[in-house]
Design a protein around this motif. Sequence first.
Motif, PDB file in Angstrom:
ATOM      1  N   PHE A  20       0.853  -1.190   0.000  1.00 16.02           N
ATOM      2  CA  PHE A  20       0.000   0.000   0.000  1.00 16.02           C
ATOM      3  C   PHE A  20       0.889   1.240   0.000  1.00 16.02           C
ATOM      4  N   ARG A  35      -5.816  -5.856 -11.648  1.00 14.55           N
ATOM      5  CA  ARG A  35      -7.114  -5.538 -11.046  1.00 14.55           C
ATOM      6  C   ARG A  35      -8.188  -5.214 -12.077  1.00 14.55           C
ATOM      7  N   PHE A  42     -13.251 -12.315  -9.113  1.00 15.53           N
ATOM      8  CA  PHE A  42     -12.270 -11.415  -8.499  1.00 15.53           C
ATOM      9  C   PHE A  42     -12.215 -11.704  -6.998  1.00 15.53           C
ATOM     10  N   GLU A  81      -2.939  -9.548   0.431  1.00  6.36           N
ATOM     11  CA  GLU A  81      -2.628  -8.868  -0.835  1.00  6.36           C
ATOM     12  C   GLU A  81      -1.442  -9.540  -1.532  1.00  6.36           C
TER      13      GLU A  81
ATOM     14  N   PHE B 397     -19.014  -4.627  -3.202  1.00  6.61           N
ATOM     15  CA  PHE B 397     -18.628  -6.038  -3.208  1.00  6.61           C
ATOM     16  C   PHE B 397     -18.901  -6.733  -4.536  1.00  6.61           C
ATOM     17  N   THR B 398     -19.469  -6.027  -5.477  1.00  9.04           N
ATOM     18  CA  THR B 398     -19.878  -6.712  -6.706  1.00  9.04           C
ATOM     19  C   THR B 398     -19.018  -6.367  -7.908  1.00  9.04           C
ATOM     20  N   SER B 399     -18.071  -5.463  -7.710  1.00 12.80           N
ATOM     21  CA  SER B 399     -17.273  -5.047  -8.865  1.00 12.80           C
ATOM     22  C   SER B 399     -15.783  -5.216  -8.590  1.00 12.80           C
ATOM     23  N   PRO B 400     -15.029  -5.761  -9.523  1.00 10.83           N
ATOM     24  CA  PRO B 400     -13.576  -5.827  -9.359  1.00 10.83           C
ATOM     25  C   PRO B 400     -12.940  -4.439  -9.332  1.00 10.83           C
ATOM     26  N   MET B 401     -13.682  -3.441  -9.785  1.00  9.53           N
ATOM     27  CA  MET B 401     -13.136  -2.079  -9.798  1.00  9.53           C
ATOM     28  C   MET B 401     -12.828  -1.574  -8.384  1.00  9.53           C
ATOM     29  N   HIS B 403     -11.244  -3.058  -6.009  1.00  9.72           N
ATOM     30  CA  HIS B 403      -9.838  -3.347  -5.726  1.00  9.72           C
ATOM     31  C   HIS B 403      -8.939  -2.336  -6.437  1.00  9.72           C
ATOM     32  N   LEU B 404      -9.351  -1.950  -7.625  1.00 11.59           N
ATOM     33  CA  LEU B 404      -8.540  -1.018  -8.415  1.00 11.59           C
ATOM     34  C   LEU B 404      -8.502   0.369  -7.779  1.00 11.59           C
ATOM     35  N   ARG B 408      -6.688  -1.712  -2.559  1.00 11.93           N
ATOM     36  CA  ARG B 408      -6.630  -2.876  -1.676  1.00 11.93           C
ATOM     37  C   ARG B 408      -7.941  -3.640  -1.835  1.00 11.93           C
ATOM     38  N   MET B 409      -7.895  -4.909  -1.487  1.00 13.64           N
ATOM     39  CA  MET B 409      -9.106  -5.717  -1.616  1.00 13.64           C
ATOM     40  C   MET B 409     -10.186  -5.199  -0.670  1.00 13.64           C
ATOM     41  N   THR B 410     -11.402  -5.308  -1.132  1.00 14.73           N
ATOM     42  CA  THR B 410     -12.498  -4.919  -0.260  1.00 14.73           C
ATOM     43  C   THR B 410     -12.695  -6.004   0.795  1.00 14.73           C
TER      44      THR B 410
END
Lengths: 100, 747
Positions: A20, A35, A42, A81, B397-401, B403-404, B408-410
Amino acid sequence: MYAINPDRLDLVEEFKARPFGEHSPDLQYVLNLMRTKITNAFPLLIMTRPYEQWTLAWKSVGDLEPARRTNTTFDSIEAAEWHVFKLRWRELTGSDCPVD
Amino acid sequence: MTTILAYADRFTARPGETIAIKASVEGADTFDCHIMRLTGPEAGPLGPKTAHEPLTHPANGSYPARVQAIHAGSFAVVAPHPLLDRLSAVTVQAFIWATTPAKGRQAIAGCWSEPEGHGFLLGLDELGRLEGRVGDGTGGIVTVRLDTPVPERRWLLVALTVDPAAATLTVRQWPVAEPRFDPEVPREASAACTVSAKSTGLPFLLAAWSEGEDARLTAWRHTRTGGHFNGKIDRPRLANRALGAAGIRALAGDTIPPELVADTVGAWDFARDIPTEIVRDVSANRLGGVTVNLPARAMTGHNWTGEATAWPEKPEHYGAIHFHDDDLVDCVWEDDVIFEVPGDLSSGIFCARLTANEATFDVAFVVSPPVGQARAKVAFLASSATYTVYLNNRARFTSPMTHLYHGRMTVMDPVDELMFHHPAIGISTYDRHADGSGVCYASRHRPATNIRPSGRLWNFHCDLFILHWLETIGEPYDVITDDDLHTHGLDLLRNYSVVLTGTHPEYDSRDMLDALDGYLRIGGRFMYMGGNGFYWRIAYHPDRPGVIEVRRAEGGVRAWIAEPGEAHHSFTGEHGGLWRRQGRAPNALAGVGFISQGFDDCSYYRRMADADDPRAAFAFEGIPDTIIGDFGVLQGGAAGLEIDSADPKLGTPPHALILARSENHSNTYELVPEEVAIPHGALNAVQNEQVHADMVFFETPEGGAVWSSGSIAYAGSLSWNGYDNNVARLTTNVLKRFIDPASFAMP
């Protein structure tokens, strides 16, 4: 274009050292590819024990089904991560991540 | 597995009033309820040590558990009427704009009971083809359909005629002329039909059919509905004879032709009463109805040309209602727990913690003092509007965006997962409906996964950092809410020495901004404790407390984009979107306005030269540090998540002092789109110095003052190191000086 150079060990080490915060332009490019180039599912995390355990889960793009939990757990988000980075590296380059 | 879902009938109550909690519990015979005062967040080992205070109250205890149903999906309904019962020959017609024709059978209009196979129905079949259906309730059903699906998102005039004399059933559709080149031709199909269309006792429904009666209340009386249509319906008409093609087209005109007045049973004009849930029948019969579950109104109709882009200017172009099969305004559950607010209970944020087996569900609420009666010098203004707008944010929680742009991952927890196990609890205005259209209404009358002292440190949960700080320094406070600010205005604020916001007061009505502005004009002191505040304009429902509208118009960081011509709130007719596009940028009120967001990492502030100005000496007393807030629960710093900066062009007062400025943000912090006229590639914080948070202070003319942190993450640094840190010291310095009645002098 739109591909990861599997020889860029420096970028792997940069991410592992600091998942991060500010990234070099080349690492940010790699992360953006990882990503956005999602063909099926995903990753996300489920906090299965408050602030102690996070479980990796997968969600399919566009569906409203609950996330599919895996048996892979982590004791920090940073570790999660790093795990996902290696999975995506293998998926997008076709070879194992050169750093474990 | 046991699950609990619950909500309360109100978010704010005062001593002597009651709060009714409604619960649905699966997998248990009983559940327990414990009321407690929330004193801080449940933020893990880095956060403050929070011990909520249990409240001794008769409402605590064990309750019988039961499952309560949710009846999602919007529609319009005209109650059963003798004129409907007498129908034998029928024409039912409307303009439609279908958004998910392939989803399966859907109702457009009719008096139809699906379980009984009774009545008449114009709808779409399993393949999205226009279908007419007549049934006598004894097993005789006749259907007729076109041979191709209706096109998606294209206006059509569609009709069903039942002609007993000719013993035929006919469906027709015509494309509406639009400036595009999709191949479309008029279509028609007929079938022999000797089955009666009589529909005795059934309501006339638009966008749904009847699924029979229920012993408990449903979304509309006791009628269950199904076959919910996704898309717009405009100018529905019902006639008591089988019209030919010319008659159908004539009846679809702006007015009812004189020769059809006697035959017209109902002609509903959705362009009327747009702010309401009334459906007006302009025929002689006045068979008015209502909408149910709040389908979207003020939607462009089949005749919208772009000539007017605001519905109040030309409502006749806004005769469409957009129905969704996932609309939900109120679960209408029965009460389970009645909490009577004790007369001596001091103001605060509370929650009813419901437990059964391994399941827990929190229902949070605010106890406020009587309006205008300050019980403390400090008021914490809980961002109830923003909590509501975010209620059940599923898109995260429904979109890979995610994370972008989060970097960081949701992270979700078991309470967040309930949104996917029980999708009927509805979604937020950060989501899109199942048909892809943006969600513009938010309601609190359903279980909320985001208004609780656990889970993501965001909004409500994050605001509890501020309460914990007030508790720790021993400063008495009242808690008031956005909803009451909207309703009571300045009277809610005028008796407080200081008003503190939450970490993210993003959504405001005009009345709320006017009240805050008025408070400063009478010498109030205002501490804006967060980031991205006062950003979006909202409208409150005229009759339903806890129901809010958001139109995500031209600019801003948006989860969806309003369709052309649909930027004005249906509840009020006001233009929606960003306040800065309507002459009230946040900078004028708070000195700063939204500039960037990033969620991977938080940074620190660097003390600026203005901090040494004697006017600001009180803030930095005992703080020699140059770096402020390089620590914190929220991604390690006080500056981050969503950040604001000063900008005189947007209204930051010329005498505002910039006490500190953040730096060293990550790549995920991009300049907000409303600051970017021409995209140029140097928009993130690593390359763009415009991306920073400003901490500001300024005086107001009647001896008041404003201090703003300009960062959501700021509150997460207060408790660091047992409150022995420069963020806590600085914030406490400001609070103590703001409580001091000594006037601030304008420079």
